[in-house]
Enzyme design. Structure first.
Site, PDB file in Angstrom:
ATOM      1  N   CYS A  80       0.835  -1.194   0.000  1.00  0.00           N
ATOM      2  CA  CYS A  80       0.000   0.000   0.000  1.00  0.00           C
ATOM      3  C   CYS A  80       0.885   1.264   0.000  1.00  0.00           C
ATOM      4  O   CYS A  80       1.539   1.566  -0.989  1.00  0.00           O
ATOM      5  CB  CYS A  80      -0.978  -0.018   1.166  1.00  0.00           C
ATOM      6  N   HIS A 187      -3.818  -4.598  -0.192  1.00  0.00           N
ATOM      7  CA  HIS A 187      -3.329  -5.243   1.021  1.00  0.00           C
ATOM      8  C   HIS A 187      -3.448  -6.753   0.866  1.00  0.00           C
ATOM      9  O   HIS A 187      -4.545  -7.310   1.048  1.00  0.00           O
ATOM     10  CB  HIS A 187      -4.147  -4.794   2.231  1.00  0.00           C
ATOM     11  N   GLU A 189      -2.556  -9.032   2.898  1.00  0.00           N
ATOM     12  CA  GLU A 189      -2.921  -9.658   4.178  1.00  0.00           C
ATOM     13  C   GLU A 189      -4.417  -9.542   4.465  1.00  0.00           C
ATOM     14  O   GLU A 189      -4.924 -10.204   5.375  1.00  0.00           O
ATOM     15  CB  GLU A 189      -2.110  -9.057   5.325  1.00  0.00           C
TER      16      GLU A 189
END
Length: 210
Positions: A80, A187, A189
């Site tokens: 990001c 992102h 994750e």
């Protein structure tokens, strides 16, 4: 393997660390520049504003160590804001010089498209068109969906490194990968199994001495 997650109080460190732990790695979360010099791989997460993030990196003496690390050929992953900080300059107020690792600038997403207003920040799931093969994206289909939260986007001059693009008011660089340097606007994750695949691929790059 020594995998360092850079702590400069601008990243979602817990979720990134957990994602790496599912890949069998115990990351070292640190702001110590000396730890970067000894790392096998580095992850630079990031949320928030670019200028304040650069101030935080400068205050911790991390700017030159990050430049040196990416130049060393060891695997690097930016997430990001960690992608945006790689470029030369961010237009986010009041503007700031960034790391200068990837030539280019950071620009605000447009507010309108086809006479329709767009919500800024761009938040939620969107698809990524992958145009080139790179070890970091092995096994990931073009058009896969990832989770985004951002108001600005990276505009690299080196278009060969732009391996993923996403549409939101305009096509923008959502994934950059060239040699050892990998970065995503989304992102991983927060993107479910397909996002974790990127982390697994990155860990494999580090284990293989990419």
């Amino acid at each position: 393997m020594k995998l360092v997650v850079v702590d400069y109080e601008s990243g979602n460190l817990r979720s990134v660390s957990r994602a790496l732990e599912t890949c069998g790695v115990a990351p070292l979360v640190t702001c110590d520049p000396d730890e970067l010099a000894e790392a096998d791989a580095v992850v630079l997460p990031g949320v928030g504003a670019g200028p304040s993030a650069m101030n935080a990196l400068n205050e911790r003496g991390l700017v030159q160590p990050l430049r040196d690390f990416t130049a060393s050929g060891r695997p690097f992953l930016g997430i990001c804001l960690g992608l945006q900080l790689l470029l030369d300059w961010t237009a986010e107020e009041p503007g700031a010089s960034c790391l200068g690792i990837v030539p280019g600038q950071v620009i605000r997403l447009p507010d309108e498209q086809n006479d329709k207003s767009l919500k800024i920040p761009h938040m939620g799931w969107n698809s990524v068109a992958l145009s080139q093969e790179h070890p970091a994206f092995c096994g990931i289909e073009s058009g896969s969906y990832f989770y985004f939260v951002h108001s600005f986007y990276a505009d690299p001059q080196d278009r060969e490194g732009v391996v993923g693009t996403t549409e939101y008011g305009l096509p923008f660089c959502s994934a950059y990968a060239k040699d050892n340097v990998v970065a995503t606007q989304f992102h991983p994750e927060k993107s479910g199994p397909v996002g974790l695949r990127i982390y697994r691929n990155f860990v494999a790059m580090a284990a293989g001495g990419y």
